[in-house]
Design an enzyme around this catalytic site. Sequence first.
Site, PDB file in Angstrom:
ATOM      1  N   ARG A   1      34.477  25.611  31.521  1.00 56.15           N
ATOM      2  CA  ARG A   1      33.250  24.846  31.238  1.00 56.15           C
ATOM      3  C   ARG A   1      33.547  23.349  31.281  1.00 56.15           C
ATOM      4  NH1 ARG A   1      31.021  22.549  26.731  1.00 56.15           N
ATOM      5  NH2 ARG A   1      28.774  22.724  26.440  1.00 56.15           N
TER       6      ARG A   1
ATOM      7  N   LYS B   1      37.370  16.390  25.911  1.00 54.04           N
ATOM      8  CA  LYS B   1      37.435  16.535  24.449  1.00 54.04           C
ATOM      9  C   LYS B   1      38.518  15.669  23.809  1.00 54.04           C
ATOM     10  CE  LYS B   1      35.009  20.886  23.839  1.00 54.04           C
ATOM     11  NZ  LYS B   1      35.044  22.297  23.435  1.00 54.04           N
TER      12      LYS B   1
END
Length: 277
Positions: free
Chosen positions: A255, A221
């Site tokens: 995740r 991210k």
Amino acid sequence: MRMKFAGRELDLSRSHVMGIVNVTPDSFSDGGQYNTTELAVQRARQMVADGATFVDVGGESTRPGAAPVSEQEELDRVSPVVEAIARQLDVVVSVDTSSAAVMREGASLGAGLINDVRALQREGAVEAAVETGLPVCLMHMKGAPGTMQERPEYRHVVRDVAAFLMDRVRVCESAGVPADQILLDPGFGFGKSAEHNFQLLAALEQMRMLGYPLLVGMSRKTMLGQVTGREVSERLPASVAAATISALKGVSVIRVHDVRETVDAVRVVEAMQSAAY
Ligand code: 7PM
């Protein structure tokens, strides 16, 4: 701290790795549905071999500016993949959706977890989740995917995120979701600055004290690009560092895109914890 995911009971006092299986058309540049399903199952099979306990199947891109996907389109993308993975592989299939219809269909095809970045706020979602009887992951997002990264502001990010999640817990429990079938997720990158994200990372133990197992996603991210200066394709080391911190702080489900490397990191943390005197 055990939870049952469609027949599979897991110990959530340990950290598990969830592999990301995207079934958006742009994630496989092929066009055909058969090919897409085959490739997704192949990817999931490798993730299971690499030690994933969960695979998260999603057909709606939450990418800022992404075109909204119709419910039928999402069903057509996700259903064959959920069905094939649940039938063929020994893994908990998580369905990444905000749609009540996709939740119902996913559950009927063998999914074991509902992962909703909108925390079951869409029309009919809480009721659908209750009907499936499956565990749910409630994630915090500030704003909507298209605009959430435009100058997000909080009074106090950790308190605000915790308050939102506990409000959703209250709504879900009132509607019939059992308390022991709820996971919480602070929603890294969903309407948060780099500082907000790292404050939330630092506060994961506090978050855990809310009393629900945590699921987190930081893999590749922007927050990791912001501190390393790396492009998305070069964020594996930072992603593994973020996963290691999460495991140390007691997160139950991590995740990620890169399952093999993350499983190694989790194993190192577990070796230390079982040796600690
Ligand atoms: C564009 C923007 C593409 C964001 C992909 C993403 C999470 C999630 C996602 C998370 C839970 C990504 C995200 N992130 N579900 N789904 N927690 N529970 O980077 O952090 O994978 S999509």
